[in-house]
Design a protein around this motif. Sequence first.
Motif, short mmCIF file in Angstrom:
data_model
loop_
_atom_site.label_atom_id
_atom_site.label_comp_id
_atom_site.label_asym_id
_atom_site.label_seq_id
_atom_site.Cartn_x
_atom_site.Cartn_y
_atom_site.Cartn_z
N ARG A 155 3.95 1.06 2.16
CA ARG A 155 3.46 1.00 0.79
C ARG A 155 3.85 2.25 0.04
N GLN A 156 4.01 2.09 -1.27
CA GLN A 156 4.35 3.20 -2.16
C GLN A 156 3.27 3.27 -3.22
N PRO A 157 2.29 4.15 -3.04
CA PRO A 157 1.26 4.29 -4.07
C PRO A 157 1.84 4.97 -5.30
N ALA A 172 -0.98 -0.01 -4.32
CA ALA A 172 0.40 0.40 -4.06
C ALA A 172 1.30 -0.81 -4.17
N TYR A 200 3.60 -2.87 -1.86
CA TYR A 200 3.71 -3.08 -0.43
C TYR A 200 5.07 -3.73 -0.11
#
Length: 122
Positions: A38-40, A91, A93
């Motif tokens: 994930r990239q918040p 985020a 995902y």
Amino acid sequence: EVQLVESVGGPLQAGGSLRLSCSASGFTFDDYDMAWYRQPPRNECELVSTISSDGSTYYPDSVKGRFTISQDNAENTVYLQMNSLTPEDTAVYYCAADGATYGGSCPLDNYWGQGTQVTVSS
């Protein structure tokens, strides 16, 4: 052509649950470890979970006990069941035929999906 396609995420309330799926094609699914990342917003790429070809799994402390990864080799699909969601889980995902740890932005190479947004509100 390698393709990984995640299911739609969506807006959720804190405490809710969501199951993401990722359908893979174009490579021998059984030969690869599969992972969810994930990239918040304004934060680094985080490895959320991995599942190896022998079925062993990994979770970081941030999701351990709340998230569960599984896969269906017959359907070339990997799942991520997410429970007790909090706003900190917000985020994009990604599923990937990967398992390495990355800093900065998620690499999004050929063995990565395009990502799906999960937004958890309090």
